[in-house]
Scaffold this motif. Structure first.
Motif, PDB file in Angstrom:
ATOM      1  N   UNK A 166       0.874  -1.167   0.000  1.00  0.00           N
ATOM      2  CA  UNK A 166       0.000   0.000   0.000  1.00  0.00           C
ATOM      3  C   UNK A 166       0.915   1.222   0.000  1.00  0.00           C
ATOM      4  N   UNK A 167       0.973   1.946  -1.099  1.00  0.00           N
ATOM      5  CA  UNK A 167       1.850   3.120  -1.157  1.00  0.00           C
ATOM      6  C   UNK A 167       1.557   4.156  -0.069  1.00  0.00           C
ATOM      7  N   UNK A 168       0.346   4.148   0.455  1.00  0.00           N
ATOM      8  CA  UNK A 168      -0.013   5.088   1.523  1.00  0.00           C
ATOM      9  C   UNK A 168       0.731   4.779   2.816  1.00  0.00           C
ATOM     10  N   UNK A 169       1.237   3.539   2.929  1.00  0.00           N
ATOM     11  CA  UNK A 169       1.919   3.119   4.151  1.00  0.00           C
ATOM     12  C   UNK A 169       0.998   2.420   5.133  1.00  0.00           C
ATOM     13  N   UNK A 170      -0.309   2.557   4.956  1.00  0.00           N
ATOM     14  CA  UNK A 170      -1.274   1.895   5.834  1.00  0.00           C
ATOM     15  C   UNK A 170      -1.326   0.409   5.497  1.00  0.00           C
ATOM     16  N   UNK A 171      -1.294  -0.424   6.519  1.00  0.00           N
ATOM     17  CA  UNK A 171      -1.395  -1.865   6.286  1.00  0.00           C
ATOM     18  C   UNK A 171      -2.789  -2.400   6.615  1.00  0.00           C
ATOM     19  N   UNK A 172      -3.724  -1.502   6.826  1.00  0.00           N
ATOM     20  CA  UNK A 172      -5.112  -1.917   7.060  1.00  0.00           C
ATOM     21  C   UNK A 172      -5.699  -2.428   5.749  1.00  0.00           C
ATOM     22  N   UNK A 173      -6.327  -3.615   5.755  1.00  0.00           N
ATOM     23  CA  UNK A 173      -6.920  -4.134   4.524  1.00  0.00           C
ATOM     24  C   UNK A 173      -8.131  -3.300   4.100  1.00  0.00           C
ATOM     25  N   UNK A 174      -8.172  -3.003   2.817  1.00  0.00           N
ATOM     26  CA  UNK A 174      -9.307  -2.267   2.258  1.00  0.00           C
ATOM     27  C   UNK A 174     -10.427  -3.254   1.927  1.00  0.00           C
ATOM     28  N   UNK A 175     -11.572  -2.730   1.572  1.00  0.00           N
ATOM     29  CA  UNK A 175     -12.690  -3.573   1.131  1.00  0.00           C
ATOM     30  C   UNK A 175     -12.247  -4.387  -0.083  1.00  0.00           C
TER      31      UNK A 175
END
Length: 93
Positions: free
Chosen positions: A16-25
């Motif tokens: 995730x280029x944003x750096x967030x490792x939270x899974x998206x939908x």
């Protein structure tokens, strides 16, 4: 490519280029599709990892998808077959 190379199991990872490792939908939907495809092909998907900013998230550890769409029996059956073929659990080329 997995089938051509004779894969017996797979781990999928993306960043995730944003750096967030939270899974998206979309990540959850993709994981569900990968698990279902793995069942059909007989190639268990062991995990789907999300990478970002030096961290990672494992969908196997952080969601119930892998237990809902169990891959364990197929992975166990494959391990048993590999052990039988090589005698020690390692397939040699």
């Amino acid at each position: 490519m997995l089938i051509r190379r004779g894969a017996t199991r797979v781990i999928v990872a993306h960043n995730h280029p944003s750096g967030s490792v939270e899974p998206s939908v979309e990540d959850i939907a993709l994981t569900r599709q990968l698990l279902q495809s793995g069942q059909i092909l007989g190639i268990p998907v062991l995990d789907h990892l999300i990478l970002g900013s030096g961290n990672f998230s494992s969908l196997r550890q952080n969601s119930s998808l892998c237990t809902e769409l169990s891959q364990e029996e197929a992975a166990h059956d494959e391990s048993t077959e590999l052990s039988r073929q090589s005698g020690d659990g390692y397939l040699r080329a």
